[in-house]
Motif scaffolding. Structure first.
Motif, PDB file in Angstrom:
ATOM      1  N   GLN A 105      61.165  37.004  31.263  1.00  0.00           N
ATOM      2  CA  GLN A 105      61.562  38.051  32.214  1.00  0.00           C
ATOM      3  C   GLN A 105      60.447  38.453  33.181  1.00  0.00           C
ATOM      4  O   GLN A 105      60.567  39.469  33.857  1.00  0.00           O
ATOM      5  CB  GLN A 105      62.045  39.294  31.449  1.00  0.00           C
ATOM      6  CG  GLN A 105      63.133  40.117  32.136  1.00  0.00           C
ATOM      7  CD  GLN A 105      64.518  39.561  31.894  1.00  0.00           C
ATOM      8  OE1 GLN A 105      64.766  38.920  30.880  1.00  0.00           O
ATOM      9  NE2 GLN A 105      65.435  39.816  32.805  1.00  0.00           N
ATOM     10  N   ALA A 106      59.368  37.678  33.267  1.00  0.00           N
ATOM     11  CA  ALA A 106      58.233  38.144  34.066  1.00  0.00           C
ATOM     12  C   ALA A 106      57.653  37.101  35.011  1.00  0.00           C
ATOM     13  O   ALA A 106      56.728  37.425  35.761  1.00  0.00           O
ATOM     14  CB  ALA A 106      57.121  38.647  33.126  1.00  0.00           C
ATOM     15  N   TRP A 107      58.156  35.883  35.009  1.00  0.00           N
ATOM     16  CA  TRP A 107      57.531  34.828  35.810  1.00  0.00           C
ATOM     17  C   TRP A 107      57.580  35.138  37.307  1.00  0.00           C
ATOM     18  O   TRP A 107      56.695  34.739  38.065  1.00  0.00           O
ATOM     19  CB  TRP A 107      58.201  33.492  35.520  1.00  0.00           C
ATOM     20  CG  TRP A 107      57.425  32.291  35.978  1.00  0.00           C
ATOM     21  CD1 TRP A 107      57.808  31.359  36.894  1.00  0.00           C
ATOM     22  CD2 TRP A 107      56.122  31.862  35.525  1.00  0.00           C
ATOM     23  NE1 TRP A 107      56.840  30.390  37.049  1.00  0.00           N
ATOM     24  CE2 TRP A 107      55.801  30.684  36.203  1.00  0.00           C
ATOM     25  CE3 TRP A 107      55.214  32.376  34.607  1.00  0.00           C
ATOM     26  CZ2 TRP A 107      54.602  29.997  36.009  1.00  0.00           C
ATOM     27  CZ3 TRP A 107      54.017  31.694  34.398  1.00  0.00           C
ATOM     28  CH2 TRP A 107      53.723  30.522  35.102  1.00  0.00           C
ATOM     29  N   GLY A 127      51.830  19.641  26.768  1.00  0.00           N
ATOM     30  CA  GLY A 127      52.209  20.980  26.317  1.00  0.00           C
ATOM     31  C   GLY A 127      53.488  21.462  26.975  1.00  0.00           C
ATOM     32  O   GLY A 127      53.821  21.072  28.094  1.00  0.00           O
ATOM     33  N   GLY A 128      54.204  22.341  26.281  1.00  0.00           N
ATOM     34  CA  GLY A 128      55.490  22.812  26.746  1.00  0.00           C
ATOM     35  C   GLY A 128      55.394  24.102  27.548  1.00  0.00           C
ATOM     36  O   GLY A 128      54.566  24.976  27.259  1.00  0.00           O
ATOM     37  N   LEU A 129      56.251  24.222  28.545  1.00  0.00           N
ATOM     38  CA  LEU A 129      56.383  25.425  29.353  1.00  0.00           C
ATOM     39  C   LEU A 129      57.810  25.933  29.199  1.00  0.00           C
ATOM     40  O   LEU A 129      58.767  25.170  29.373  1.00  0.00           O
ATOM     41  CB  LEU A 129      56.094  25.115  30.821  1.00  0.00           C
ATOM     42  CG  LEU A 129      56.316  26.228  31.841  1.00  0.00           C
ATOM     43  CD1 LEU A 129      55.374  27.396  31.582  1.00  0.00           C
ATOM     44  CD2 LEU A 129      56.130  25.700  33.265  1.00  0.00           C
ATOM     45  N   ALA A 130      57.975  27.212  28.841  1.00  0.00           N
ATOM     46  CA  ALA A 130      59.299  27.803  28.634  1.00  0.00           C
ATOM     47  C   ALA A 130      59.403  29.093  29.431  1.00  0.00           C
ATOM     48  O   ALA A 130      58.604  30.011  29.239  1.00  0.00           O
ATOM     49  CB  ALA A 130      59.534  28.074  27.143  1.00  0.00           C
ATOM     50  N   LEU A 131      60.359  29.143  30.325  1.00  0.00           N
ATOM     51  CA  LEU A 131      60.635  30.335  31.124  1.00  0.00           C
ATOM     52  C   LEU A 131      62.040  30.805  30.778  1.00  0.00           C
ATOM     53  O   LEU A 131      62.981  30.011  30.813  1.00  0.00           O
ATOM     54  CB  LEU A 131      60.552  30.022  32.617  1.00  0.00           C
ATOM     55  CG  LEU A 131      59.280  29.311  33.098  1.00  0.00           C
ATOM     56  CD1 LEU A 131      59.385  29.001  34.586  1.00  0.00           C
ATOM     57  CD2 LEU A 131      58.048  30.149  32.806  1.00  0.00           C
ATOM     58  N   PHE A 132      62.186  32.079  30.448  1.00  0.00           N
ATOM     59  CA  PHE A 132      63.523  32.566  30.101  1.00  0.00           C
ATOM     60  C   PHE A 132      63.683  34.020  30.495  1.00  0.00           C
ATOM     61  O   PHE A 132      62.702  34.738  30.707  1.00  0.00           O
ATOM     62  CB  PHE A 132      63.845  32.335  28.620  1.00  0.00           C
ATOM     63  CG  PHE A 132      62.812  32.800  27.629  1.00  0.00           C
ATOM     64  CD1 PHE A 132      62.912  34.039  27.026  1.00  0.00           C
ATOM     65  CD2 PHE A 132      61.739  31.983  27.277  1.00  0.00           C
ATOM     66  CE1 PHE A 132      61.977  34.463  26.086  1.00  0.00           C
ATOM     67  CE2 PHE A 132      60.794  32.392  26.343  1.00  0.00           C
ATOM     68  CZ  PHE A 132      60.913  33.638  25.740  1.00  0.00           C
TER      69      PHE A 132
END
Length: 252
Positions: A105-107, A127-132
């Protein structure tokens, strides 16, 4: 991050009590995508810990970056084992390569000219990047229309809690343009959506309104009048449809 991103600390109690958390299934999916372990995990814009608690409960080595010291104080109580850095992500200096970076909720608060560079620099290769983010909508169409009209009268538009009706949440066009597909430094893009419904008593719903920046920046007298108008519409409370959208990618 912009100055507006620290306005939430003025309403930390409302933010903590009214904002929805994130599905356990999402936490499991993100950690599975990040790979075995995983290694060190970085959260950007942790707030009061709405997402942090789910990841901390899985025993990960968690570092949380949060710009507002008032939010960070609540976060410490929720996640005593996490390392908490008070400051903006733009000023954060990684002291290790992170296997997972996630942001809930902040990207959109991170400088759009720098955020992909910063994420790439913080992540280990692969490495993994997750935006939600959670997306709220009033389930009842008539109540939704009445609340949207109150927003319009008060000049609350793009960040309105009533921008979308529940039926529009199912449309494919709703998926946000998170920008990952345009950056070739990230690969293996995946998108997932989680749906649930929740009853919000009137006061909790009004606290949700109070926790949103588009309403917080209104003059106090105007905001209180708006809340009164909304209270008259919702009565004892209302049903919310809550979608959680997730975008996953991997540092190439």
């Amino acid at each position: 991050m912009t100055e507006r991103n620290v306005i939430f600390g003025e309403a930390v109690e409302q933010y903590e009590s009214a904002r929805a958390g994130y599905p356990d299934e999402l936490v499991s999916d993100v950690l599975a995508y990040a790979g075995p372990g995983p290694g060190p995990v970085l959260e950007v814009g942790a707030g009061s810990g709405k997402a942090s608690v789910g990841f901390a409960a899985r025993g990960v080595d968690l570092t949380c970056v949060e710009p507002d010291p008032r939010m960070a104080g609540v976060l410490r109580g929720h996640c005593p084992g996490a390392r908490i850095v008070v400051g903006v992500f733009e000023d954060f200096q990684p002291d290790r390569a992170f296997q997972l970076l996630y942001c809930a909720q902040a990207w959109h608060w991170v400088d759009p000219e720098r955020r992909w560079d910063l994420a790439h620099a913080a992540l280990a290769p692969g490495g993994g990047l997750a935006l939600f983010w959670n997306i709220y909508s009033v389930t009842d169409p008539a109540v939704h229309r009445a609340l949207a009209e109150i927003d319009a009268r008060n000049g609350v538009d793009s960040s309105s809690l009533h921008r979308y009706s529940a039926s529009e949440l199912d449309d494919d066009f709703f998926a946000r343009d998170h920008g990952l597909a345009q950056d070739r430094r990230f690969t293996d893009l995946e998108e997932r959506r989680y749906r649930r419904s929740e009853w919000y008593p009137a006061e909790r719903y009004l606290d949700l309104i109070r926790s949103i920046s588009a309403y917080r920046i209104l003059p106090a007298e105007q905001r209180e009048a708006l809340l009164g108008d909304m209270a008259a519409v919702i009565g004892d409370g209302l049903d919310l449809t809550i979608l959680t959208d997730l975008a996953l990618a991997r540092r190439a």
